[in-house]
Design a protein around this motif. Structure first.
Motif, PDB file in Angstrom:
ATOM      1  N   GLU A   7       2.892   3.809   2.728  1.00  0.00           N
ATOM      2  CA  GLU A   7       3.698   4.911   2.499  1.00  0.00           C
ATOM      3  C   GLU A   7       4.009   5.960   3.504  1.00  0.00           C
ATOM      4  O   GLU A   7       3.007   6.051   4.335  1.00  0.00           O
ATOM      5  N   GLU A   8       5.017   6.588   3.433  1.00  0.00           N
ATOM      6  CA  GLU A   8       5.238   7.623   4.596  1.00  0.00           C
ATOM      7  C   GLU A   8       4.241   8.628   4.340  1.00  0.00           C
ATOM      8  O   GLU A   8       4.003   9.365   5.337  1.00  0.00           O
ATOM      9  N   PHE A   9       4.220   8.965   3.158  1.00  0.00           N
ATOM     10  CA  PHE A   9       3.528  10.386   2.909  1.00  0.00           C
ATOM     11  C   PHE A   9       2.173  10.051   1.940  1.00  0.00           C
ATOM     12  O   PHE A   9       2.356   9.389   0.982  1.00  0.00           O
ATOM     13  N   LYS A  10       0.993  10.545   2.568  1.00  0.00           N
ATOM     14  CA  LYS A  10      -0.208  10.467   1.953  1.00  0.00           C
ATOM     15  C   LYS A  10      -0.327  10.934   0.474  1.00  0.00           C
ATOM     16  O   LYS A  10      -0.659  10.333  -0.451  1.00  0.00           O
ATOM     17  N   TYR A  11       0.409  11.891   0.154  1.00  0.00           N
ATOM     18  CA  TYR A  11       0.582  12.645  -1.043  1.00  0.00           C
ATOM     19  C   TYR A  11       1.092  11.539  -2.257  1.00  0.00           C
ATOM     20  O   TYR A  11       0.917  11.650  -3.283  1.00  0.00           O
ATOM     21  N   ILE A  12       1.827  10.826  -1.715  1.00  0.00           N
ATOM     22  CA  ILE A  12       2.546   9.901  -2.533  1.00  0.00           C
ATOM     23  C   ILE A  12       1.872   8.666  -2.612  1.00  0.00           C
ATOM     24  O   ILE A  12       1.718   8.267  -3.724  1.00  0.00           O
ATOM     25  N   ALA A  13       1.028   8.175  -1.761  1.00  0.00           N
ATOM     26  CA  ALA A  13       0.291   7.283  -1.719  1.00  0.00           C
ATOM     27  C   ALA A  13      -0.827   7.681  -2.779  1.00  0.00           C
ATOM     28  O   ALA A  13      -1.259   6.899  -3.576  1.00  0.00           O
ATOM     29  N   ASP A  14      -1.338   9.142  -2.746  1.00  0.00           N
ATOM     30  CA  ASP A  14      -2.312   9.514  -3.810  1.00  0.00           C
ATOM     31  C   ASP A  14      -1.859   9.283  -5.015  1.00  0.00           C
ATOM     32  O   ASP A  14      -2.496   9.202  -5.941  1.00  0.00           O
ATOM     33  N   LEU A  15      -0.451   9.680  -5.284  1.00  0.00           N
ATOM     34  CA  LEU A  15       0.012   9.346  -6.702  1.00  0.00           C
ATOM     35  C   LEU A  15      -0.201   7.966  -7.194  1.00  0.00           C
ATOM     36  O   LEU A  15      -0.317   7.715  -8.458  1.00  0.00           O
ATOM     37  N   ASN A  16       0.130   6.895  -6.291  1.00  0.00           N
ATOM     38  CA  ASN A  16      -0.183   5.590  -6.799  1.00  0.00           C
ATOM     39  C   ASN A  16      -1.457   5.309  -7.075  1.00  0.00           C
ATOM     40  O   ASN A  16      -1.654   4.826  -8.196  1.00  0.00           O
ATOM     41  N   VAL A  17      -2.316   5.910  -6.544  1.00  0.00           N
ATOM     42  CA  VAL A  17      -3.788   5.975  -6.733  1.00  0.00           C
ATOM     43  C   VAL A  17      -4.204   6.463  -7.928  1.00  0.00           C
ATOM     44  O   VAL A  17      -5.080   5.800  -8.826  1.00  0.00           O
ATOM     45  N   LEU A  18      -3.667   7.739  -8.338  1.00  0.00           N
ATOM     46  CA  LEU A  18      -3.789   8.549  -9.539  1.00  0.00           C
ATOM     47  C   LEU A  18      -3.346   7.371 -10.736  1.00  0.00           C
ATOM     48  O   LEU A  18      -3.931   7.334 -11.966  1.00  0.00           O
ATOM     49  N   GLU A  19      -2.142   7.105 -10.473  1.00  0.00           N
ATOM     50  CA  GLU A  19      -1.773   6.241 -11.684  1.00  0.00           C
ATOM     51  C   GLU A  19      -2.664   4.963 -11.909  1.00  0.00           C
ATOM     52  O   GLU A  19      -2.886   4.652 -13.242  1.00  0.00           O
ATOM     53  N   LEU A  20      -3.043   4.201 -11.087  1.00  0.00           N
ATOM     54  CA  LEU A  20      -3.966   3.115 -11.122  1.00  0.00           C
ATOM     55  C   LEU A  20      -5.379   3.640 -11.860  1.00  0.00           C
ATOM     56  O   LEU A  20      -5.769   3.076 -12.587  1.00  0.00           O
ATOM     57  N   LYS A  21      -5.705   4.733 -11.403  1.00  0.00           N
ATOM     58  CA  LYS A  21      -7.010   5.419 -11.997  1.00  0.00           C
ATOM     59  C   LYS A  21      -6.650   5.546 -13.474  1.00  0.00           C
ATOM     60  O   LYS A  21      -7.356   5.450 -14.282  1.00  0.00           O
ATOM     61  N   LEU A  70      -5.228  -5.448   7.352  1.00  0.00           N
ATOM     62  CA  LEU A  70      -5.527  -6.637   6.761  1.00  0.00           C
ATOM     63  C   LEU A  70      -6.109  -7.309   7.548  1.00  0.00           C
ATOM     64  O   LEU A  70      -6.906  -8.345   7.079  1.00  0.00           O
ATOM     65  N   CYS A  71      -6.677  -7.314   8.899  1.00  0.00           N
ATOM     66  CA  CYS A  71      -7.487  -7.942   9.720  1.00  0.00           C
ATOM     67  C   CYS A  71      -9.096  -7.419   9.390  1.00  0.00           C
ATOM     68  O   CYS A  71      -9.961  -8.098   9.649  1.00  0.00           O
ATOM     69  N   SER A  72      -9.335  -6.556   8.964  1.00  0.00           N
ATOM     70  CA  SER A  72     -10.508  -5.590   8.773  1.00  0.00           C
ATOM     71  C   SER A  72     -11.137  -5.974   7.411  1.00  0.00           C
ATOM     72  O   SER A  72     -12.267  -5.710   6.918  1.00  0.00           O
ATOM     73  N   LYS A  73     -10.197  -6.204   6.196  1.00  0.00           N
ATOM     74  CA  LYS A  73     -10.622  -6.142   4.753  1.00  0.00           C
ATOM     75  C   LYS A  73      -9.596  -7.160   4.026  1.00  0.00           C
ATOM     76  O   LYS A  73      -8.339  -7.169   4.156  1.00  0.00           O
ATOM     77  N   GLN A  74     -10.087  -7.527   2.938  1.00  0.00           N
ATOM     78  CA  GLN A  74      -9.263  -8.213   1.922  1.00  0.00           C
ATOM     79  C   GLN A  74      -8.943  -7.140   0.909  1.00  0.00           C
ATOM     80  O   GLN A  74      -9.676  -6.458   0.308  1.00  0.00           O
ATOM     81  N   TYR A  75      -7.771  -7.270   0.451  1.00  0.00           N
ATOM     82  CA  TYR A  75      -7.330  -6.340  -0.470  1.00  0.00           C
ATOM     83  C   TYR A  75      -6.847  -7.174  -1.811  1.00  0.00           C
ATOM     84  O   TYR A  75      -6.386  -8.263  -1.608  1.00  0.00           O
ATOM     85  N   ASP A  76      -6.894  -6.688  -2.927  1.00  0.00           N
ATOM     86  CA  ASP A  76      -6.312  -7.086  -3.982  1.00  0.00           C
ATOM     87  C   ASP A  76      -5.089  -7.078  -4.361  1.00  0.00           C
ATOM     88  O   ASP A  76      -4.499  -7.928  -5.059  1.00  0.00           O
ATOM     89  N   ILE A  77      -4.361  -6.118  -3.726  1.00  0.00           N
ATOM     90  CA  ILE A  77      -3.076  -6.006  -3.914  1.00  0.00           C
ATOM     91  C   ILE A  77      -2.624  -4.902  -2.789  1.00  0.00           C
ATOM     92  O   ILE A  77      -3.153  -4.250  -2.344  1.00  0.00           O
ATOM     93  N   ILE A  78      -1.064  -4.950  -2.340  1.00  0.00           N
ATOM     94  CA  ILE A  78      -0.483  -4.271  -1.553  1.00  0.00           C
ATOM     95  C   ILE A  78       0.540  -3.560  -2.244  1.00  0.00           C
ATOM     96  O   ILE A  78       1.353  -4.144  -2.807  1.00  0.00           O
ATOM     97  N   LEU A  79       1.017  -2.091  -2.098  1.00  0.00           N
ATOM     98  CA  LEU A  79       1.765  -1.602  -2.577  1.00  0.00           C
ATOM     99  C   LEU A  79       2.712  -0.929  -1.424  1.00  0.00           C
ATOM    100  O   LEU A  79       1.981  -0.376  -0.497  1.00  0.00           O
ATOM    101  N   SER A  80       3.886  -1.068  -1.439  1.00  0.00           N
ATOM    102  CA  SER A  80       4.622  -0.669  -0.173  1.00  0.00           C
ATOM    103  C   SER A  80       5.889  -0.080  -0.662  1.00  0.00           C
ATOM    104  O   SER A  80       6.721  -0.509  -1.379  1.00  0.00           O
ATOM    105  N   ASP A  81       6.233   1.145  -0.039  1.00  0.00           N
ATOM    106  CA  ASP A  81       7.470   2.163   0.036  1.00  0.00           C
ATOM    107  C   ASP A  81       8.469   1.088   1.018  1.00  0.00           C
ATOM    108  O   ASP A  81       8.210   0.260   1.827  1.00  0.00           O
TER     109      ASP A  81
END
Length: 124
Positions: A10-24, A45-56
């Motif tokens: 995501e370009e803006f952290k506050y929008i990424a935070d909105l994604n997290v808020l909705e998931l919570k 991606l090389c440092s950790k395994q993720y359950d899902i990727i969200l992309s703007d």
């Protein structure tokens, strides 16, 4: 509460935070990583395994299709959702043919948790 690791492009952290808020709000315990470039995505991606990727799709110099192709290269089994209001029908069609799980308009962000639950359930 189900715990999930989420990578958010995501370009803006506050929008990424909105994604997290909705998931919570949808009942997830969220561990998230926010990135806005291909290099940062590759490192994540090389440092950790993720359950899902969200992309703007409107991140400068790194769109959702580029992020999807990076995912296909480094973590092809990780579900990928485009969350954006700025995607052409051709790009959506291309993304779906290249293993994108879903496309969600940002105006429908309230549906994100349900979508993620269904995708994770399908991939178990």
């Amino acid at each position: 509460m189900q715990k999930i690791n989420v990578l958010i492009i995501e370009e803006f952290k506050y929008i990424a935070d909105l994604n997290v808020l909705e998931l919570k709000r949808g009942g997830f315990e969220v561990d998230s990583k926010y990135v806005c470039s291909e290099d940062a995505m590759r490192q994540a991606l090389c440092s950790k395994q993720y359950d899902i990727i969200l992309s703007d799709n409107s991140t400068p110099h790194f769109n959702a299709i580029q992020a999807l192709l990076t995912r296909n290269e480094l973590a092809p089994k990780t579900p990928f959702i485009i969350v954006s209001e700025d995607v052409s029908p051709e790009s959506i069609k291309y993304a779906m043919k290249n293993s994108c799980c879903a496309y969600l308009l940002k105006e429908n962000l309230h549906q994100l948790a349900i979508l993620v639950k269904n995708i994770i359930k399908r991939n178990l």
